[in-house]
Design an enzyme around this catalytic site. Structure first.
Site, mmCIF file in Angstrom:
data_model
loop_
_atom_site.group_PDB
_atom_site.id
_atom_site.type_symbol
_atom_site.label_atom_id
_atom_site.label_comp_id
_atom_site.label_asym_id
_atom_site.label_seq_id
_atom_site.Cartn_x
_atom_site.Cartn_y
_atom_site.Cartn_z
ATOM 1 N N TYR A 97 0.840 -1.200 0.000
ATOM 2 C CA TYR A 97 0.000 0.000 0.000
ATOM 3 C C TYR A 97 0.874 1.248 0.000
ATOM 4 O O TYR A 97 0.570 2.223 -0.682
ATOM 5 C CB TYR A 97 -0.938 0.000 1.211
ATOM 6 C CG TYR A 97 -1.959 -1.104 1.155
ATOM 7 C CD1 TYR A 97 -3.127 -0.957 0.419
ATOM 8 C CD2 TYR A 97 -1.755 -2.298 1.829
ATOM 9 C CE1 TYR A 97 -4.068 -1.971 0.352
ATOM 10 C CE2 TYR A 97 -2.688 -3.318 1.769
ATOM 11 C CZ TYR A 97 -3.842 -3.158 1.029
ATOM 12 O OH TYR A 97 -4.758 -4.167 0.961
ATOM 13 N N ASN A 120 -12.599 -0.857 -4.629
ATOM 14 C CA ASN A 120 -12.503 -1.153 -6.051
ATOM 15 C C ASN A 120 -13.750 -1.905 -6.515
ATOM 16 O O ASN A 120 -14.008 -3.018 -6.065
ATOM 17 C CB ASN A 120 -11.244 -1.995 -6.305
ATOM 18 C CG ASN A 120 -11.133 -2.477 -7.733
ATOM 19 O OD1 ASN A 120 -11.793 -1.988 -8.637
ATOM 20 N ND2 ASN A 120 -10.277 -3.470 -7.927
ATOM 21 N N CYS A 128 -6.743 -5.296 -7.620
ATOM 22 C CA CYS A 128 -6.480 -4.900 -6.235
ATOM 23 C C CYS A 128 -5.904 -6.051 -5.412
ATOM 24 O O CYS A 128 -5.290 -5.823 -4.369
ATOM 25 C CB CYS A 128 -7.750 -4.346 -5.592
ATOM 26 S SG CYS A 128 -9.183 -5.429 -5.669
ATOM 27 N N HIS A 129 -6.041 -7.278 -5.897
ATOM 28 C CA HIS A 129 -5.475 -8.435 -5.183
ATOM 29 C C HIS A 129 -3.946 -8.418 -5.200
ATOM 30 O O HIS A 129 -3.317 -9.128 -4.424
ATOM 31 C CB HIS A 129 -6.005 -9.750 -5.782
ATOM 32 C CG HIS A 129 -5.674 -9.942 -7.232
ATOM 33 N ND1 HIS A 129 -6.448 -9.394 -8.243
ATOM 34 C CD2 HIS A 129 -4.656 -10.596 -7.842
ATOM 35 C CE1 HIS A 129 -5.924 -9.717 -9.415
ATOM 36 N NE2 HIS A 129 -4.837 -10.447 -9.197
ATOM 37 N N GLU A 155 -1.464 -16.257 -10.856
ATOM 38 C CA GLU A 155 -0.597 -15.353 -11.601
ATOM 39 C C GLU A 155 0.880 -15.700 -11.448
ATOM 40 O O GLU A 155 1.686 -15.357 -12.295
ATOM 41 C CB GLU A 155 -0.859 -13.909 -11.163
ATOM 42 C CG GLU A 155 -2.231 -13.425 -11.593
ATOM 43 C CD GLU A 155 -2.477 -11.962 -11.274
ATOM 44 O OE1 GLU A 155 -1.538 -11.257 -10.837
ATOM 45 O OE2 GLU A 155 -3.615 -11.516 -11.482
#
Length: 162
Positions: A97, A120, A128-129, A155
């Site tokens: 963040y 979001n 946002c993950h 990912e």
């Protein structure tokens, strides 16, 4: 503009897709932190989301890294800037963040960035993950931490969802 929606099953649970002529406005986790249901004013229109569904399926299959869809999230100028910057985080990557706050040229705004991140309206596509705590630990996610963990594992090629 009237909103349309469809519901799809996904490897992270059922999702509610909401949009209008301007683009995709929301992806809601039906079984998330806040149970999502269609608003009675919305019209069900699955065909309007064919490309969104195609790209989401390709993403979950590990075949798509970058979404190319018209998006129309609604938020404050600050939220819109945070969400725009989220799309700059590369597939498979994570940032804190605090780093996201630095990227928007407001290094003391990590809490505000966290609130914007948590608001979001288009998770998964606006990733946002990919934002984690400065200590490397996973922090809150609207769909729940297990889903955030799955998306990051997908990912990083540690998991196949389809």
């Amino acid at each position: 503009m009237s909103l349309t929606y469809t519901r799809i099953d996904s490897p992270v649970g059922p999702l509610l897709l909401v949009g209008d002529e301007g683009g995709l406005r929301q992806i809601l986790f039906v079984n998330g932190r806040y149970s999502a249901r269609p608003d009675p004013a919305w019209k069900e229109h699955p065909a309007a989301f064919a490309e969104t569904i195609r790209q989401l399926r390709a993403y979950f299959a590990g075949e798509l890294e970058d979404f190319d869809l018209p998006l129309a999230p609604e938020g404050t100028p600050f939220q819109l800037e945070v969400w725009r910057r989220l799309r700059d985080i590369p597939y498979g990557g994570t940032i804190s963040y605090g780093e996201l706050a630095r990227r928007i040229k407001n290094p003391k705004a990590s809490r505000a960035v966290g609130l914007a991140n948590g608001s979001n309206p288009i998770p998964i596509i606006i990733p946002c993950h990919r934002v984690i705590g400065s200590n490397g630990k996973l922090t809150g996610y609207g769909g729940g931490l297990p889903i955030k963990e799955k998306l990051l594992a997908l990912e990083q090629r540690q998991l196949r969802l389809l």
